[in-house]
Structure formats: structure tokens, C-alpha cells
Design a protein around this motif. Structure first.
Motif, short mmCIF file in Angstrom:
data_model
loop_
_atom_site.label_atom_id
_atom_site.label_comp_id
_atom_site.label_asym_id
_atom_site.label_seq_id
_atom_site.Cartn_x
_atom_site.Cartn_y
_atom_site.Cartn_z
N ARG A 44 0.89 -1.27 -0.11
CA ARG A 44 0.09 -0.15 0.04
C ARG A 44 0.78 1.16 -0.18
NH1 ARG A 44 -1.61 3.74 3.21
NH2 ARG A 44 -0.49 2.75 5.11
N ARG A 45 1.96 1.21 0.79
CA ARG A 45 2.93 2.44 0.89
C ARG A 45 3.59 2.61 -0.25
NH1 ARG A 45 4.76 2.90 6.98
NH2 ARG A 45 2.89 1.98 8.19
N MET A 46 3.97 1.40 -1.12
CA MET A 46 4.87 1.64 -2.21
C MET A 46 3.68 1.97 -3.27
SD MET A 46 7.21 -1.14 -4.17
CE MET A 46 6.20 -2.52 -4.72
N GLN A 47 2.52 1.56 -3.40
CA GLN A 47 1.66 1.94 -4.39
C GLN A 47 1.24 3.48 -4.40
OE1 GLN A 47 -2.41 2.95 -5.92
NE2 GLN A 47 -1.97 2.74 -3.70
N GLU A 48 1.38 3.95 -3.15
CA GLU A 48 1.31 5.63 -3.07
C GLU A 48 2.51 6.28 -3.96
OE1 GLU A 48 1.15 6.25 1.26
OE2 GLU A 48 -1.19 5.70 1.32
N ARG A 49 3.34 5.72 -3.93
CA ARG A 49 4.76 6.32 -4.57
C ARG A 49 4.31 6.34 -6.17
NH1 ARG A 49 6.62 4.76 0.16
NH2 ARG A 49 8.71 5.41 0.66
N LEU A 50 3.43 5.65 -6.69
CA LEU A 50 3.21 5.95 -7.92
C LEU A 50 2.49 7.05 -8.41
CD1 LEU A 50 1.84 2.21 -8.82
CD2 LEU A 50 4.05 3.13 -9.50
N GLN A 51 2.06 7.89 -7.42
CA GLN A 51 1.45 9.05 -7.69
C GLN A 51 2.34 9.99 -8.13
OE1 GLN A 51 -0.18 11.31 -4.37
NE2 GLN A 51 0.99 9.84 -3.08
N TRP A 52 3.70 9.80 -7.89
CA TRP A 52 4.68 10.75 -8.43
C TRP A 52 5.44 10.33 -9.63
CZ3 TRP A 52 4.12 14.56 -4.97
CH2 TRP A 52 3.54 14.01 -3.79
N ILE A 53 4.92 9.32 -10.30
CA ILE A 53 5.28 8.78 -11.61
C ILE A 53 4.25 9.23 -12.80
CG2 ILE A 53 5.99 7.00 -13.08
CD1 ILE A 53 7.20 5.56 -10.35
N ALA B 22 -2.54 -5.02 -2.36
CA ALA B 22 -1.67 -3.88 -2.93
C ALA B 22 -1.54 -4.02 -4.59
CB ALA B 22 -0.20 -3.83 -2.60
N HIS B 23 -1.69 -5.25 -5.00
CA HIS B 23 -1.79 -5.61 -6.58
C HIS B 23 -2.95 -5.35 -7.05
CE1 HIS B 23 -2.09 -8.03 -10.15
NE2 HIS B 23 -3.41 -8.36 -9.57
N GLN B 24 -4.12 -5.30 -6.23
CA GLN B 24 -5.53 -5.04 -6.70
C GLN B 24 -5.21 -3.39 -6.95
OE1 GLN B 24 -7.55 -6.92 -8.23
NE2 GLN B 24 -8.83 -5.35 -8.81
N SER B 25 -4.72 -2.56 -6.02
CA SER B 25 -4.62 -1.15 -5.90
C SER B 25 -3.99 -0.68 -7.23
CB SER B 25 -4.05 -0.58 -4.87
OG SER B 25 -4.90 -0.98 -3.69
N VAL B 26 -3.12 -1.52 -7.59
CA VAL B 26 -2.06 -1.02 -8.94
C VAL B 26 -3.13 -1.30 -10.03
CG1 VAL B 26 -0.21 -1.12 -10.22
CG2 VAL B 26 -0.05 -1.29 -7.70
N VAL B 27 -3.88 -2.28 -10.19
CA VAL B 27 -4.64 -2.71 -11.29
C VAL B 27 -5.74 -1.61 -11.30
CG1 VAL B 27 -6.48 -4.28 -12.03
CG2 VAL B 27 -4.51 -5.23 -10.94
N GLU B 28 -6.23 -1.14 -10.15
CA GLU B 28 -7.34 -0.04 -10.22
C GLU B 28 -6.58 1.31 -10.76
OE1 GLU B 28 -9.07 -0.03 -6.35
OE2 GLU B 28 -9.76 -2.19 -6.73
N ARG B 29 -5.47 1.48 -10.45
CA ARG B 29 -4.69 2.77 -10.81
C ARG B 29 -4.72 2.84 -12.42
NH1 ARG B 29 -1.29 6.90 -8.54
NH2 ARG B 29 -1.65 6.08 -6.49
N ALA C 241 7.76 -5.21 20.97
CA ALA C 241 7.86 -4.31 19.80
C ALA C 241 8.98 -5.14 18.85
CB ALA C 241 7.90 -2.99 20.00
N LEU C 242 8.64 -5.21 17.89
CA LEU C 242 9.64 -5.69 16.54
C LEU C 242 9.59 -4.62 15.66
CD1 LEU C 242 9.38 -9.36 15.56
CD2 LEU C 242 11.11 -8.37 16.98
N THR C 243 11.13 -4.42 15.10
CA THR C 243 11.17 -3.33 14.12
C THR C 243 11.50 -4.04 12.80
OG1 THR C 243 12.60 -1.97 15.60
CG2 THR C 243 12.81 -1.62 13.15
N PHE C 244 10.90 -3.28 11.77
CA PHE C 244 11.06 -3.92 10.18
C PHE C 244 11.49 -2.68 9.45
CE2 PHE C 244 8.04 -6.92 12.25
CZ PHE C 244 8.31 -8.14 11.63
N GLU C 245 12.80 -2.95 9.00
CA GLU C 245 13.23 -1.97 8.04
C GLU C 245 12.80 -2.38 6.65
OE1 GLU C 245 17.54 -0.39 5.92
OE2 GLU C 245 17.58 -1.21 7.97
N VAL C 246 12.07 -1.32 6.06
CA VAL C 246 11.51 -1.56 4.65
C VAL C 246 12.11 -0.69 3.80
CG1 VAL C 246 9.71 -1.57 3.20
CG2 VAL C 246 9.50 -2.13 5.57
N ILE C 247 12.87 -1.17 2.59
CA ILE C 247 13.44 -0.68 1.54
C ILE C 247 12.66 -0.52 0.23
CG2 ILE C 247 15.77 -0.68 -0.06
CD1 ILE C 247 17.01 -2.07 2.26
N TYR C 248 12.56 0.59 -0.42
CA TYR C 248 11.55 0.68 -1.39
C TYR C 248 12.70 1.26 -2.59
CZ TYR C 248 7.96 1.33 1.67
OH TYR C 248 7.14 0.86 2.58
#
Length: 294
Positions: free
Chosen positions: A34-43, A62-69, A255-262
Motif C-alpha cells: 500500500r505504501r509503495m503503491q502511493e509512490r506511483l502518484q509521483w510517476i 496492493a496488487h489490486q490497488s495497482v490494477v485499479e490505478r 515491539a519488533l522493528t522492520f526496516e523496509v527498503i523501496y
């Protein structure tokens, strides 16, 4: 440097996990997607054709959100495990009388032809892959000139709290090490991509009990480290692990940390070596003439 595998990853264990990964999307994958899909608005570029890489486990919402975009874009889905493809086909199937079916772009399955895609979407696939450099190169081959890749994966700070618990107990590594975003940028360039853009964020998840935490981690992957403990572990070990996890409790939760790279990178115009005779197509010549000279 030449990159062939993520730090400390065991290729045999990685392939085994690919075959065992659940045929559903973990919650974290969909949230990252979902967060990665939001980045598509800048492209600004809208892909005429795009490829969704292993979306069932990668994040189906998330895949379905891209289909709808991109409702007019042709879509190719790649699922490398037959059981995943069968499960996804069943989920995506719509009744013949559903009018939305007729508004869907042409949907294809399997590896796309070289140079046929304008976007490659790959959510949470790279960090568990046994040969990520080869995977990046295969994505590069699928893309047309000026096409782009969008991907996400876990970074080095992921599970840092769990690593601390293991270290305090004197146990071998809690998981394989995760590649950092600067190395992913280098790998993209080595694979032939241009203008890589990398960014990172940390997501903190909280769990009410050690059991719930471990259940979530089992959906997200396995310890693929070459240094993982080879011994059979019993109930005593599990009790110690639960105890260690409870020591992390703050305000009633762990609490557990997850570092996410885009990552985002472009497929550049191929460069032509200057030789005695150089053959290029008319389309390539037109592109070269349209581009401003550096």
C-alpha cells in the motif's frame, strides 16, 4: 563488487522456502505494498503494459490497488509456484455475467517477452531470494526502454530486537542478514538499470504475546542463514525463546522493528559501441535524436 546472494543466505534453504511460502498475503506485505503503491502518484508515466511479480504472497490487496490505478493497462502476472498460480487464478476468477469482467485489460500469465513491459511491480520478493542479482537482470530484460521497476524488500535493521535476544542467549543467528539499500542500488546498476532511487523507513509492529509474534514471523519467512542452528530444538529451547521475548515487553506488548527498503529504477536506452560499422534501428535513431545531448 559482484553481488550474487544476500549476506549469509543459504540458497538451498531459500529455494525450499519459496516452495513452502503460504498461498496468501501476509498483513505486512499488503501494508508495505500500500505504501509503495502511493509512490506511483509521483510517476507521470502510465504503463501500457505491466508485470505483477508473485502478487499472491507479495500482497494481493496492493496488487489490486495497482490494477485499479491503471485500468486500461495490459497486465501480466508471474507466479513461479504452480500451487500459487492455481490459488490466485481461483481468487481472480469472476463470473461471466459480471460486467466488470469486460472492462478488465487483457490478462496474461507467465514470463513476459523481453522488452514488452513498461513497469515491473515486485513487492517484498528480493530479500528471501537466493540469487537476487539474477532476478534483477531478468526484470531488466522484461522492460522496454524507459520502463521502470518498483520493488520493496526488508533491510538490515529488521528484527534487531530478536537478534539481541538470540545474542544474549548465545545462540547462532536469528535470521540471515538483509542487504542494505546502497547495495541494492549498486546491484540495480550492475543489472543494467539507470537512475536508481532508493529510500527506507522503519515500521514497528507490536504483539501481545510471544506466540502471536512467532506466528507472524512464520508467515514472513524462515531463517535462511548459513549460520543458523542445525540442531533440533525442543520445548526447553522454546521456553527460553518465549522468556527472552517477554523481556522485551513494554507497556504490555512486544515491539519488533522492520526496516523496509523501496527501490525504483529505469530501463535506459541501450548504448551502442562505436565500431567500423554500427547498425541501429530507425526507432533507436529517432529516440537518440530527440534526446538532449549531455
Amino acid at each position: 563488487a559482484e553481488f550474487t546472494a544476500p549476506p549469509t543466505i543459504d540458497p538451498i534453504a531459500a529455494l525450499r522456502w519459496q516452495q513452502q511460502a503460504p498461498a496468501r498475503s501476509p498483513w505486512l506485505h499488503d501494508e508495505v505494498g500500500r505504501r509503495m503503491q502511493e509512490r506511483l502518484q509521483w510517476i507521470m508515466q502510465k504503463p501500457a503494459a505491466w508485470c505483477s511479480w508473485e502478487p499472491l504472497y507479495g500482497g494481493l490487496a496492493a496488487h489490486q490497488s495497482v490494477v485499479e490505478r491503471y485500468p486500461q493497462s495490459a497486465l501480466t502476472i508471474v507466479e513461479n509456484q504452480a500451487t500459487h498460480e492455481a490459488a490466485l487464478r481461483a481468487q481472480l476468477a469472476t463470473p461471466w455475467w459480471d460486467v466488470s469482467r469486460w472492462r478488465q485489460p487483457k490478462l496474461q500469465w507467465g514470463m513476459p517477452a523481453a522488452g514488452s513491459m513498461n513497469m515491473l511491480w515486485a513487492n517484498m520478493a528480493l530479500h528471501n531470494h537466493p540469487q537476487p542479482q539474477q532476478l534483477l537482470q531478468s526484470w531488466h530484460q522484461m522492460l522496454a526502454v524507459d520502463g521502470f521497476v518498483m520493488f520493496s524488500c526488508l533491510g538490515p535493521d529488521t528484527l534487531q530486537e530478536l537478534r539481541t535476544v538470540y545474542a544474549e542467549q548465545g545462540w547462532p543467528a536469528a535470521s540471515h542478514a538483509f542487504t542494505d539499500m546502497h547495495d541494492w542500488g549498486d546491484m540495480l546498476v550492475q543489472a543494467g538499470f539507470a537512475e536508481p532511487v532508493m529510500d527506507m523507513e522503519r515500521i514497528t509492529l507490536t504483539f501481545a504475546t510471544p506466540e502471536r509474534l512467532l506466528q507472524e514471523l512464520r508467515e514472513l519467512g524462515r531463517n535462511l542463514s548459513t549460520q543458523r542452528d542445525a540442531r533440533t530444538r525442543g520445548r526447553g529451547w522454546l521456553r527460553q525463546l518465549h522468556q527472552g521475548l517477554r523481556s522485551l515487553e513494554r507497556d504490555g506488548s512486544i515491539a519488533l522493528t522492520f526496516e523496509v527498503i523501496y527501490g525504483h529504477a529505469l530501463q535506459p536506452e541501450p548504448r551502442h559501441k562505436v565500431e567500423g560499422t554500427t547498425a541501429i534501428t530507425l526507432d533507436q535513431m529517432q529516440r537518440m535524436l530527440r534526446k538532449p545531448q549531455a
